[in-house]
Each structure stands twice: as C-alpha cells, then as structure tokens.
Design a protein around this motif. Structure first.
Motif, PDB file in Angstrom:
ATOM      1  N   ASN A   1       6.169  25.416  24.792  1.00  0.00           N
ATOM      2  CA  ASN A   1       6.485  24.379  25.770  1.00  0.00           C
ATOM      3  C   ASN A   1       7.387  23.283  25.212  1.00  0.00           C
ATOM      4  OD1 ASN A   1       4.951  24.994  28.349  1.00  0.00           O
ATOM      5  ND2 ASN A   1       3.417  25.380  26.772  1.00  0.00           N
TER       6      ASN A   1
ATOM      7  N   LEU B   1       4.077  16.744  24.159  1.00  0.00           N
ATOM      8  CA  LEU B   1       4.628  17.732  25.089  1.00  0.00           C
ATOM      9  C   LEU B   1       5.706  17.049  25.932  1.00  0.00           C
ATOM     10  CD1 LEU B   1       1.288  19.339  26.232  1.00  0.00           C
ATOM     11  CD2 LEU B   1       3.016  20.408  24.791  1.00  0.00           C
TER      12      LEU B   1
ATOM     13  N   VAL C   1       6.788  17.350  30.678  1.00  0.00           N
ATOM     14  CA  VAL C   1       5.710  18.031  31.404  1.00  0.00           C
ATOM     15  C   VAL C   1       5.200  17.210  32.580  1.00  0.00           C
ATOM     16  CG1 VAL C   1       4.940  19.409  29.442  1.00  0.00           C
ATOM     17  CG2 VAL C   1       3.892  17.183  29.864  1.00  0.00           C
TER      18      VAL C   1
END
Length: 102
Positions: A79, A98, A101
């Motif tokens: 990711n 992350l 997202v």
C-alpha cells in the motif's frame, strides 16, 4: 487494514500480557493530509530477538507463529507505506505510515 491492525495489536497485547504487573498497550492513530499514521507501543517482559534482520516470535508454538510482522510489513509496503519497529529492553514500538488512504 484488517491484516495491519490484527497483527500489530495481537503482538502488542500478547507481549504486554506477559508482564507480571504492568502490561500496557498504547495506540495512537492520526490522520495527516491523506496519510494514516499508526503508533502502537507496549511493554514486554523479554528482550526482542532478531535473526538476519527479522524479528523472531517469542510464542512457544514457533511452527505456527512468527509470520505476523512479515505479513504486516508486506501489507504496508503493498500500500506504499512504511513500518518501523523500535525497541528497548522493555518497550516495543511499531510505527506505521500509510500514505493516500484517507
């Protein structure tokens, strides 16, 4: 997200539960722009073991355990994120970022 949270939280709670009196897990989740930052910090009763740069499970059933940190790292990398493990003799911290997202 399920793989990320289940692995990091299971490991943190297992390590903290081994502490005789003061097992503690702290979780901080922040959003910054489109990124999700996850910090999990726990205390532990035994020092971390590493072999060739990989964390070694402290669970007794090593045949069926010891994949969580690798699965977590793979999922985060897929990711486009990053995961960093930091530790002292009694504290273990996982930092996950992350991007894009949210």
């Amino acid at each position: 997200m399920n793989i990320i949270f289940s692995n990091v939280l299971e490991n943190a709670f297992c390590a903290a539960s081994d502490c005789m009196y003061n097992g503690k897990v702290e979780v901080v989740i922040k959003s910054l722009f489109n990124s999700l930052d996850i910090y999990v910090r726990n205390n532990m009763s035994r020092p971390v073991e590493e072999k060739k740069g990989k964390l070694i499970t402290q669970k007794s059933d090593k045949k069926n355990h010891g994949f969580g940190t690798m699965n977590l790292r793979t999922c985060v990398n897929i990711n486009g994120g990053s995961v960093v493990y930091k530790y002292t003799e009694s504290i273990f911290t996982t930092e996950i970022i992350l991007p894009n997202v949210i």
